[in-house]
Design a protein around this motif. Structure first.
Motif, PDB file in Angstrom:
ATOM      1  N   SER A  59      40.625 -19.231  65.620  1.00  0.00           N
ATOM      2  CA  SER A  59      40.674 -18.163  64.650  1.00  0.00           C
ATOM      3  C   SER A  59      42.136 -17.769  64.477  1.00  0.00           C
ATOM      4  O   SER A  59      42.827 -17.467  65.441  1.00  0.00           O
ATOM      5  CB  SER A  59      39.841 -17.001  65.186  1.00  0.00           C
TER       6      SER A  59
ATOM      7  N   THR B 274      45.241 -15.453  63.067  1.00  0.00           N
ATOM      8  CA  THR B 274      45.489 -14.084  62.628  1.00  0.00           C
ATOM      9  C   THR B 274      46.220 -14.156  61.291  1.00  0.00           C
ATOM     10  O   THR B 274      47.301 -14.716  61.194  1.00  0.00           O
ATOM     11  CB  THR B 274      46.339 -13.306  63.638  1.00  0.00           C
ATOM     12  N   ASN B 275      45.581 -13.631  60.312  1.00  0.00           N
ATOM     13  CA  ASN B 275      46.123 -13.753  58.970  1.00  0.00           C
ATOM     14  C   ASN B 275      46.694 -12.422  58.487  1.00  0.00           C
ATOM     15  O   ASN B 275      46.816 -12.184  57.304  1.00  0.00           O
ATOM     16  CB  ASN B 275      45.029 -14.208  58.003  1.00  0.00           C
TER      17      ASN B 275
ATOM     18  N   SER C 273      38.231 -24.611  55.938  1.00  0.00           N
ATOM     19  CA  SER C 273      38.141 -23.148  55.905  1.00  0.00           C
ATOM     20  C   SER C 273      37.314 -22.620  57.072  1.00  0.00           C
ATOM     21  O   SER C 273      37.572 -21.541  57.584  1.00  0.00           O
ATOM     22  CB  SER C 273      37.581 -22.660  54.571  1.00  0.00           C
TER      23      SER C 273
ATOM     24  N   ARG D 273      39.146 -20.033  59.466  1.00  0.00           N
ATOM     25  CA  ARG D 273      38.553 -18.786  59.004  1.00  0.00           C
ATOM     26  C   ARG D 273      39.233 -18.258  57.731  1.00  0.00           C
ATOM     27  O   ARG D 273      39.720 -17.133  57.652  1.00  0.00           O
ATOM     28  CB  ARG D 273      38.565 -17.706  60.087  1.00  0.00           C
ATOM     29  N   ALA D 274      39.311 -19.132  56.753  1.00  0.00           N
ATOM     30  CA  ALA D 274      39.805 -18.731  55.441  1.00  0.00           C
ATOM     31  C   ALA D 274      38.600 -18.381  54.572  1.00  0.00           C
ATOM     32  O   ALA D 274      37.482 -18.759  54.886  1.00  0.00           O
ATOM     33  CB  ALA D 274      40.586 -19.876  54.820  1.00  0.00           C
TER      34      ALA D 274
ATOM     35  N   THR E 200      38.937 -12.485  48.453  1.00  0.00           N
ATOM     36  CA  THR E 200      39.156 -12.568  49.893  1.00  0.00           C
ATOM     37  C   THR E 200      40.239 -11.562  50.245  1.00  0.00           C
ATOM     38  O   THR E 200      41.420 -11.846  50.082  1.00  0.00           O
ATOM     39  CB  THR E 200      39.608 -13.996  50.265  1.00  0.00           C
TER      40      THR E 200
ATOM     41  N   ASP F 169      41.469 -10.136  53.082  1.00  0.00           N
ATOM     42  CA  ASP F 169      42.394 -10.232  54.215  1.00  0.00           C
ATOM     43  C   ASP F 169      42.718 -11.648  54.667  1.00  0.00           C
ATOM     44  O   ASP F 169      43.858 -11.948  54.979  1.00  0.00           O
ATOM     45  CB  ASP F 169      41.816  -9.467  55.414  1.00  0.00           C
ATOM     46  N   ALA F 170      41.696 -12.496  54.749  1.00  0.00           N
ATOM     47  CA  ALA F 170      41.916 -13.829  55.312  1.00  0.00           C
ATOM     48  C   ALA F 170      42.812 -14.653  54.387  1.00  0.00           C
ATOM     49  O   ALA F 170      42.816 -14.469  53.180  1.00  0.00           O
ATOM     50  CB  ALA F 170      40.580 -14.538  55.520  1.00  0.00           C
TER      51      ALA F 170
ATOM     52  N   PRO G  89      34.882 -13.477  55.404  1.00  0.00           N
ATOM     53  CA  PRO G  89      36.197 -13.391  54.764  1.00  0.00           C
ATOM     54  C   PRO G  89      36.113 -13.023  53.271  1.00  0.00           C
ATOM     55  O   PRO G  89      37.029 -12.406  52.745  1.00  0.00           O
ATOM     56  CB  PRO G  89      36.781 -14.804  54.926  1.00  0.00           C
TER      57      PRO G  89
END
Lengths: 347, 265
Positions: free
Chosen positions: A3, A5-6, A121, A125-126, A161, A163-164, B222
């Motif tokens: 995962s 951190t984005n 993705s 975790r995009a 989307t 945040d990611a 997401p």
């Protein structure tokens, strides 16, 4: 699964498109994506980069990507990447994403794009939105707004989307036109050579067997004559076949015809089948469910023949004929028979 | 051979209601069926089991009523099933769905072969199958139109791709997504229906599968649906009505003229 951190969104910039190789050259969808990507990059004030993963990609095609809008090309060219295999392709794309941090990644909703993008993705975790028909940048947030049909095309959903990163989407092939070439346009080509550690694949490619059916495929046809529920039975397609042969076109069908077994699935037009973009689409006995209309909206010209004056297909037609296709088509076929003596069909 | 088929229950009609606040579908109170494209995955699994022996477990995520879909699959010839069901799973996008299903599959102890349908007819994304493979770190073969050969260790399959077919092979375990062309789904037998009635379908929540609460449901997704609208497309073209035999010639002539105007003839 890792995962990422984005959180630092400033790290993420540029718009990427994923080019696709078909045989020894780039597939036209690679250029089509640049049209989408260019307007997004302009709206974000960022660069448009094309990712090319393949084998012996011609220099000429790379130049064409630049002339049609790419500012930069990330080129991964290796004999082991001749055929699409999800693991190496995904590993390379992930490697590039984690190295260069694109804000947006778009690919074609082909069997390749729809395999590799979900795979990547899921790992990073995009956010990923499938089969988009519209992409734009939201004014105040700068986020990618992704519009896609859902529930058989009955609704359009706009998805973002928050945040990611990156924001990823697959888009329907032939849902926009290929942008014009700008001869002399300059761009940078970055070759990524250190990929040997990314090339393992548990799935082994053995063989490609091209379709050899004689008839034109609807995706590539300039003229499509399509039948719908109004055709009534498999035999009803004889007239449509005749007209298609006369015009040098391909035969298409709406979903009900395929569900009833009157036509084979490869001929199905619409979101549940193929999105098409011919010069002329003649819809015969097709009422025009949203999922069908969404599959033909980029056709240059549409003629609709239907008995129901309220059929939604007429909303999208350049020329609508309210009447029975079984009355009109024979007269049309006769007329074309006479016309064809002095005119040669194009395409 | 241990086989798992991941399925989804979907609304039967196209009359779907949306929650205006979350932008997700309201699934309760609707007539629901097994996603028609998942039937091909179930059928394929049953045929492989008939050939090689073994067990087929069904896994699904959804509301409690999805137990019905799992029982239908058992009635067709599968062995048992598990439903991932909890309020906390609700509103999941394809990422959170794949994550949740991957935990369920891990709790089942994995499988030699996992099958998914090409996509569900409601969401239409086709992203969960490939996502699931990535999260389980399994090799993936998508768009399978034919299983050429299968042994306890090895699978050879035909993928239907643009303009042709690809033959690929893989050492198991693996995940495949299948398309319509692969087989004609069977109907449940009476004996199957009786067996399905008596079989246990386990219901697992987030703690049963040790889910990270930040990665499930709407919270773990997401993507967000921000707007739902009904598409409007129009070209405002001309329209001719054919009332009688006399109009036919005129209409056909108009089509010919139109094609000439647009340089098609």
């Amino acid at each position: 699964m890792t995962s990422t951190t984005n959180s630092d969104q400033n790290l993420w910039k540029d718009v990427w498109t994923l080019a696709e190789q078909k045989g020894d050259k780039l597939h036209p969808v690679s250029y089509e994506l640049l049209g989408r990507g260019r307007s997004l990059a302009d709206a974000r004030g960022s660069r448009l980069c094309a990712v090319v993963i393949g084998c012996w990609v011609p220099q000429h095609d790379l130049q064409e990507l630049i002339e049609r809008g790419a500012d930069c090309i990330y080129l991964v060219d290796n004999p082991d990447l001749k055929n699409f295999l999800v693991e190496p392709y995904a590993r390379i794309l992930r490697f590039l994403i984690e190295k260069y941090h694109p804000e947006i990644v778009i690919a074609a909703a082909t069997t390749t794009g729809r395999t590799v993008l979900p795979y990547v993705s899921a790992q990073i975790r995009a956010g990923l939105t499938a089969d988009c028909t519209g992409l734009e940048i939201e004014n105040d947030t700068g986020l990618l707004l992704q519009t896609r049909p859902a529930i058989g095309g009955n609704i359009l959903a706009t998805i973002k989307t928050p945040d990611a990163r990156p924001q990823m989407a697959t888009v329907r092939p032939k849902s926009t036109r290929i942008p014009e070439k700008q001869p002399g346009r300059m761009g940078e080509i970055i070759r990524i050579d250190s990929v040997t550690h990314l090339l393992d694949s548990r799935v082994k490619f053995e063989q490609y067997i091209p379709d050899v059916s004689g008839c034109a495929s609807i995706e590539d046809a300039d003229i499509i004559i399509a039948g719908g529920a109004g055709v009534n039975k498999a035999e009803g397609f004889a007239l449509i076949e005749k007209l298609a042969a006369q015009l040098g076109g391909a035969v298409g069908a709406s979903r009900p015809c395929v569900d009833h077994g009157w036509q084979a699935y490869p001929r199905q037009v619409g979101l549940s089948g193929k999105t098409v973009s011919p010069r002329l689409y003649i819809a015969c006995g097709i009422s025009g469910a949203i999922q069908h209309l969404a599959g033909i909206q980029t056709a240059e010209s549409i003629i609709a023949i239907n008995t129901d004056p309220n059929a939604p297909i007429f909303q999208l037609a350049d020329l609508g004929i309210v009447g029975n296709m079984f009355d009109i088509l024979p007269v049309l076929v006769d007329k074309l028979e006479n016309t064809s003596r002095d005119h040669i069909p194009v395409g | 051979m241990k086989i798992i088929v991941s399925i989804k229950q979907v609304p039967e009609t196209s009359k779907v209601k949306m929650d205006p606040i979350s932008g997700t579908m309201i699934r309760t109170g609707m007539e629901s069926i097994i996603n028609p494209l998942d039937l091909y995955a179930i059928e394929t699994a049953i045929r492989l089991k008939e050939k090689l022996g073994g067990t087929i477990s069904i896994i699904s995520m959804g509301p409690l009523q999805a137990v019905k879909a799992i029982r239908e699959a058992i009635a067709m010839g599968c062995d048992d099933g598990v439903l991932l069901c909890d309020k906390a799973f609700g509103g999941a996008d394809t990422w959170a769905t794949a994550y949740t299903l991957s935990l369920g599959i891990q709790k089942l102890g994995g499988a030699d072969l996992i099958l998914c349908g090409e996509r569900a007819t409601d969401g239409d994304t086709g992203q969960v199958g490939p996502g699931l493979a990535a999260m389980l770190d399994l090799p993936l073969i998508t768009y399978v139109g034919k299983v050429e050969s299968l042994t306890a260790e090895y699978l050879q399959a035909e993928r239907l791709v643009e303009g042709g077919r690809e033959i690929v092979s893989v050492k198991l375990p693996a995940l495949i997504t299948v398309v319509k062309e692969i087989a004609v789904p069977r109907l449940p037998t009476l004996r199957g229906i009786l067996r399905a009635k008596e079989s246990t379908v386990n219901i697992w929540g987030p703690t049963d599968v040790s889910a990270d609460p930040n990665l499930i449901g709407l919270k773990g997704s997401p993507t967000r649906v921000v707007r739902i609208h009904h598409p409007q497309v129009t070209r405002k073209g001309e329209c001719i009505t054919v009332k009688g035999q006399a109009d036919l010639d005129q209409a056909a002539q108009r089509i010919v003229d139109f094609m000439k105007q647009r340089n098609i003839l």
